[in-house]
Design a protein around this motif. Structure first.
Motif, PDB file in Angstrom:
ATOM      1  N   MET A  28      20.885  -3.334   7.355  1.00 58.06           N
ATOM      2  CA  MET A  28      19.862  -4.357   7.388  1.00 58.06           C
ATOM      3  C   MET A  28      18.546  -3.800   7.947  1.00 58.06           C
ATOM      4  N   LEU A  29      18.621  -3.108   9.092  1.00 54.15           N
ATOM      5  CA  LEU A  29      17.416  -2.539   9.692  1.00 54.15           C
ATOM      6  C   LEU A  29      16.845  -1.417   8.827  1.00 54.15           C
ATOM      7  N   GLU A  30      17.737  -0.647   8.190  1.00 58.27           N
ATOM      8  CA  GLU A  30      17.259   0.423   7.298  1.00 58.27           C
ATOM      9  C   GLU A  30      16.473  -0.160   6.130  1.00 58.27           C
ATOM     10  N   ASN A  31      16.971  -1.246   5.563  1.00 57.99           N
ATOM     11  CA  ASN A  31      16.275  -1.881   4.438  1.00 57.99           C
ATOM     12  C   ASN A  31      14.908  -2.404   4.852  1.00 57.99           C
ATOM     13  N   LEU A  32      14.850  -2.989   6.045  1.00 52.88           N
ATOM     14  CA  LEU A  32      13.573  -3.484   6.546  1.00 52.88           C
ATOM     15  C   LEU A  32      12.585  -2.342   6.747  1.00 52.88           C
ATOM     16  N   LEU A  33      13.037  -1.234   7.303  1.00 53.64           N
ATOM     17  CA  LEU A  33      12.152  -0.086   7.516  1.00 53.64           C
ATOM     18  C   LEU A  33      11.679   0.512   6.196  1.00 53.64           C
ATOM     19  N   VAL A  34      12.548   0.533   5.200  1.00 57.47           N
ATOM     20  CA  VAL A  34      12.144   1.050   3.886  1.00 57.47           C
ATOM     21  C   VAL A  34      11.082   0.153   3.269  1.00 57.47           C
ATOM     22  N   ILE A  35      11.271  -1.157   3.387  1.00 53.54           N
ATOM     23  CA  ILE A  35      10.278  -2.088   2.845  1.00 53.54           C
ATOM     24  C   ILE A  35       8.940  -1.907   3.555  1.00 53.54           C
ATOM     25  N   ILE A  36       8.977  -1.769   4.878  1.00 54.49           N
ATOM     26  CA  ILE A  36       7.742  -1.556   5.642  1.00 54.49           C
ATOM     27  C   ILE A  36       7.080  -0.246   5.238  1.00 54.49           C
ATOM     28  N   LEU A  37       7.867   0.811   5.043  1.00 60.49           N
ATOM     29  CA  LEU A  37       7.309   2.099   4.610  1.00 60.49           C
ATOM     30  C   LEU A  37       6.618   1.988   3.262  1.00 60.49           C
ATOM     31  N   VAL A  38       7.237   1.293   2.334  1.00 59.64           N
ATOM     32  CA  VAL A  38       6.649   1.148   0.998  1.00 59.64           C
ATOM     33  C   VAL A  38       5.340   0.361   1.068  1.00 59.64           C
ATOM     34  N   VAL A  39       5.339  -0.720   1.834  1.00 63.38           N
ATOM     35  CA  VAL A  39       4.124  -1.527   1.968  1.00 63.38           C
ATOM     36  C   VAL A  39       3.011  -0.719   2.638  1.00 63.38           C
ATOM     37  N   LEU A  40       3.348  -0.006   3.708  1.00 66.38           N
ATOM     38  CA  LEU A  40       2.344   0.822   4.388  1.00 66.38           C
ATOM     39  C   LEU A  40       1.820   1.928   3.472  1.00 66.38           C
ATOM     40  N   ALA A  41       2.691   2.508   2.656  1.00 65.98           N
ATOM     41  CA  ALA A  41       2.256   3.563   1.733  1.00 65.98           C
ATOM     42  C   ALA A  41       1.278   3.010   0.699  1.00 65.98           C
ATOM     43  N   ILE A  42       1.567   1.826   0.180  1.00 68.30           N
ATOM     44  CA  ILE A  42       0.667   1.220  -0.809  1.00 68.30           C
ATOM     45  C   ILE A  42      -0.679   0.889  -0.174  1.00 68.30           C
ATOM     46  N   ILE A  43      -0.648   0.334   1.048  1.00 67.02           N
ATOM     47  CA  ILE A  43      -1.896   0.020   1.748  1.00 67.02           C
ATOM     48  C   ILE A  43      -2.684   1.294   2.033  1.00 67.02           C
ATOM     49  N   MET A  44      -1.990   2.354   2.454  1.00 64.21           N
ATOM     50  CA  MET A  44      -2.676   3.607   2.774  1.00 64.21           C
ATOM     51  C   MET A  44      -3.320   4.218   1.531  1.00 64.21           C
ATOM     52  N   ILE A  45      -2.633   4.173   0.409  1.00 62.13           N
ATOM     53  CA  ILE A  45      -3.206   4.698  -0.831  1.00 62.13           C
ATOM     54  C   ILE A  45      -4.466   3.923  -1.195  1.00 62.13           C
ATOM     55  N   ALA A  46      -4.399   2.602  -1.117  1.00 59.33           N
ATOM     56  CA  ALA A  46      -5.557   1.777  -1.463  1.00 59.33           C
ATOM     57  C   ALA A  46      -6.730   2.037  -0.526  1.00 59.33           C
ATOM     58  N   VAL A  47      -6.467   2.141   0.770  1.00 65.19           N
ATOM     59  CA  VAL A  47      -7.542   2.349   1.740  1.00 65.19           C
ATOM     60  C   VAL A  47      -8.177   3.723   1.563  1.00 65.19           C
ATOM     61  N   ILE A  48      -7.371   4.719   1.286  1.00 67.03           N
ATOM     62  CA  ILE A  48      -7.921   6.068   1.068  1.00 67.03           C
ATOM     63  C   ILE A  48      -8.791   6.099  -0.179  1.00 67.03           C
ATOM     64  N   LEU A  49      -8.370   5.398  -1.216  1.00 69.73           N
ATOM     65  CA  LEU A  49      -9.177   5.362  -2.434  1.00 69.73           C
ATOM     66  C   LEU A  49     -10.471   4.568  -2.254  1.00 69.73           C
ATOM     67  N   LEU A  50     -10.516   3.655  -1.308  1.00 70.95           N
ATOM     68  CA  LEU A  50     -11.722   2.865  -1.061  1.00 70.95           C
ATOM     69  C   LEU A  50     -12.762   3.607  -0.233  1.00 70.95           C
ATOM     70  N   GLN A  51     -12.373   4.695   0.420  1.00 67.87           N
ATOM     71  CA  GLN A  51     -13.314   5.417   1.270  1.00 67.87           C
ATOM     72  C   GLN A  51     -14.379   6.106   0.431  1.00 67.87           C
ATOM     73  N   PRO A  52     -15.599   6.191   0.986  1.00 62.66           N
ATOM     74  CA  PRO A  52     -16.678   6.849   0.247  1.00 62.66           C
ATOM     75  C   PRO A  52     -16.437   8.352   0.126  1.00 62.66           C
ATOM     76  N   ASP A  53     -17.051   8.927  -0.884  1.00 63.12           N
ATOM     77  CA  ASP A  53     -16.922  10.352  -1.140  1.00 63.12           C
ATOM     78  C   ASP A  53     -17.640  11.139  -0.049  1.00 63.12           C
TER      79      ASP A  53
END
Length: 67
Positions: free
Chosen positions: A1-26
């Protein structure tokens, strides 16, 4: 149960991090602006990126410990 929650959090954080990095100026747009980067405060999006990256690393380490 805790492993599944951590995996979900990792996936969400990875998607947010990708989006934020792409939004940064050159970085190649202004070398004069970046010359004093130590003296200047970081912009909001850069701080947010650091927080998301730190959270991602902490959750990844927790996942490895629990696993």
């Amino acid at each position: 149960m805790l492993e599944n929650l951590l995996v979900i959090i990792l996936v969400v954080l990875a998607i947010i991090m990708i989006a934020v990095i792409l939004l940064q100026p050159d970085r190649s747009q202004g070398l004069a602006k970046n010359a004093n980067i130590v003296d200047e405060e970081k912009e909001g999006i850069e701080k947010f990126t650091e927080w998301i990256a730190t959270a991602f690393l902490v959750v990844a380490i927790l996942f490895q410990i629990i696993r």
